[in-house]
Design a protein around this motif. Structure first.
Motif, PDB file in Angstrom:
ATOM      1  N   ASP A   4       0.764  -1.285   0.036  1.00 34.79           N
ATOM      2  CA  ASP A   4      -0.052  -0.073  -0.154  1.00 34.79           C
ATOM      3  C   ASP A   4       0.886   1.162   0.065  1.00 34.79           C
ATOM      4  O   ASP A   4       0.536   2.241  -0.680  1.00 34.79           O
ATOM      5  N   ALA A   5       1.896   1.195   0.811  1.00 31.90           N
ATOM      6  CA  ALA A   5       2.740   2.471   0.550  1.00 31.90           C
ATOM      7  C   ALA A   5       3.590   2.538  -0.583  1.00 31.90           C
ATOM      8  O   ALA A   5       3.541   3.890  -0.997  1.00 31.90           O
ATOM      9  N   ILE A  10       3.720   6.112  -5.623  1.00 29.31           N
ATOM     10  CA  ILE A  10       3.595   6.602  -7.140  1.00 29.31           C
ATOM     11  C   ILE A  10       2.327   7.229  -7.376  1.00 29.31           C
ATOM     12  O   ILE A  10       2.290   8.218  -8.196  1.00 29.31           O
ATOM     13  N   MET A  11       1.199   7.115  -6.635  1.00 27.37           N
ATOM     14  CA  MET A  11       0.094   7.953  -6.769  1.00 27.37           C
ATOM     15  C   MET A  11       0.337   9.425  -6.306  1.00 27.37           C
ATOM     16  O   MET A  11      -0.268  10.309  -6.800  1.00 27.37           O
ATOM     17  N   ALA A  12       1.093   9.532  -5.456  1.00 27.87           N
ATOM     18  CA  ALA A  12       1.581  11.085  -4.945  1.00 27.87           C
ATOM     19  C   ALA A  12       2.342  11.498  -5.994  1.00 27.87           C
ATOM     20  O   ALA A  12       2.271  12.801  -6.387  1.00 27.87           O
ATOM     21  N   GLY A  13       3.246  10.727  -6.682  1.00 25.50           N
ATOM     22  CA  GLY A  13       4.057  11.431  -7.684  1.00 25.50           C
ATOM     23  C   GLY A  13       3.144  11.687  -8.889  1.00 25.50           C
ATOM     24  O   GLY A  13       3.185  12.857  -9.668  1.00 25.50           O
ATOM     25  N   ASN A  14       2.079  10.844  -9.241  1.00 22.27           N
ATOM     26  CA  ASN A  14       0.954  11.397 -10.440  1.00 22.27           C
ATOM     27  C   ASN A  14       0.393  12.513  -9.865  1.00 22.27           C
ATOM     28  O   ASN A  14       0.025  13.442 -10.868  1.00 22.27           O
ATOM     29  N   PHE A  60       4.367   9.170 -13.055  1.00 19.21           N
ATOM     30  CA  PHE A  60       4.588   8.842 -11.734  1.00 19.21           C
ATOM     31  C   PHE A  60       5.559   9.782 -10.958  1.00 19.21           C
ATOM     32  O   PHE A  60       5.792   9.531  -9.487  1.00 19.21           O
ATOM     33  N   ASP A  61       6.356  10.485 -11.608  1.00 19.43           N
ATOM     34  CA  ASP A  61       7.283  11.545 -10.910  1.00 19.43           C
ATOM     35  C   ASP A  61       8.248  10.628 -10.328  1.00 19.43           C
ATOM     36  O   ASP A  61       8.471  10.959  -9.072  1.00 19.43           O
ATOM     37  N   GLU A  62       8.788   9.631 -10.690  1.00 25.06           N
ATOM     38  CA  GLU A  62       9.690   8.913 -10.245  1.00 25.06           C
ATOM     39  C   GLU A  62      11.057   8.927 -10.944  1.00 25.06           C
ATOM     40  O   GLU A  62      11.257   8.975 -12.006  1.00 25.06           O
ATOM     41  N   LYS A 184      -3.721  12.130 -15.535  1.00 26.57           N
ATOM     42  CA  LYS A 184      -4.317  11.589 -14.251  1.00 26.57           C
ATOM     43  C   LYS A 184      -4.173  10.113 -14.437  1.00 26.57           C
ATOM     44  O   LYS A 184      -4.727   9.538 -15.553  1.00 26.57           O
ATOM     45  N   VAL A 185      -3.898   9.319 -13.289  1.00 31.57           N
ATOM     46  CA  VAL A 185      -4.144   8.069 -13.164  1.00 31.57           C
ATOM     47  C   VAL A 185      -4.960   7.429 -12.412  1.00 31.57           C
ATOM     48  O   VAL A 185      -5.261   8.246 -11.234  1.00 31.57           O
ATOM     49  N   ASP A 186      -5.926   6.593 -12.966  1.00 34.75           N
ATOM     50  CA  ASP A 186      -7.060   6.141 -11.977  1.00 34.75           C
ATOM     51  C   ASP A 186      -6.468   4.526 -11.519  1.00 34.75           C
ATOM     52  O   ASP A 186      -6.416   3.869 -12.617  1.00 34.75           O
TER      53      ASP A 186
END
Length: 198
Positions: A4-5, A10-14, A60-62, A184-186
């Motif tokens: 989950d973390a 990656i969703m925070a990056g998106n 994902f801004d990674e 956006k990623v869903d």
């Protein structure tokens, strides 16, 4: 890091990417290159379409080394893709796998239309057809979403390595759809009834 973390990261990056405030490019490139030469340390694996409008690390801004990316038109699950992601899970210790389709996918549209095509292009269609049948629609957006779910379920069902980690709770497999217009990623959790094996 928990599954989950890893997904939350990656969703925070998106969210940063969508907001136009990415930070990955601020990492010191020389440090990143030096670490990359030593090995890789990804936390999330991504199965994405080969479409050039889907730059996974940017989405994902990674930074370099954080995502283990496999790409193929239609984000379909093939034996080679399964083997690659099994390596990521078993050897590199991935915590999550994301099967990501995208809006306006040419492979999905072609599978729906089933046109005469040159060369090997039509070899992609059979892997997408289950999504077309399950979607009960010829709407490309609905089929794309369904295809991401089908391919994520197929990834788990086709791999005892991945299935074992999912059952142990040390790996999460999710589907996703990337909107090429908004960035956006869903995320789409894979329904339990799509996972056929006991």
């Amino acid at each position: 890091m928990t599954p989950d973390a890893a997904l939350a990261e990656i969703m925070a990056g998106n969210a940063r990417f969508v907001a136009g405030k990415p930070t990955a490019h601020l990492q010191d490139l020389s440090i990143i290159k030096a670490r990359a030469a030593e090995g890789q340390w990804p936390v999330v694996g991504v199965l994405s379409c080969a479409d050039s409008r889907v730059p996974v690390e940017m989405v994902f801004d990674e930074y370099i080394g954080r995502l283990f990316v496999t790409r193929i038109a239609g984000n379909i699950t093939t034996p080679e893709i399964v083997a690659s992601l099994e390596y990521g899970v078993a050897v590199l210790g991935l915590k999550a796998l994301v099967v990501m389709g995208h809006s306006n996918c040419g492979a999905v549209k072609a599978a729906i239309d089933n046109p005469e095509v040159p060369g090997q292009i039509s070899a992609l269609f059979p892997a997408i057809l289950p999504a077309l049948y399950l979607a009960r629609s010829k709407d490309a957006a609905i089929v794309t979403r369904t295809n991401a779910l089908v391919q994520a379920a197929t990834l788990v069902n086709a791999s005892p390595v991945i299935e074992e980690k999912v059952k142990a709770g040390t790996l999460k497999v999710v589907a996703a759809v990337y909107d090429v217009a908004t960035g956006k990623v869903d995320m789409l959790p894979v329904p339990a009834d799509m996972l056929m094996r006991g």
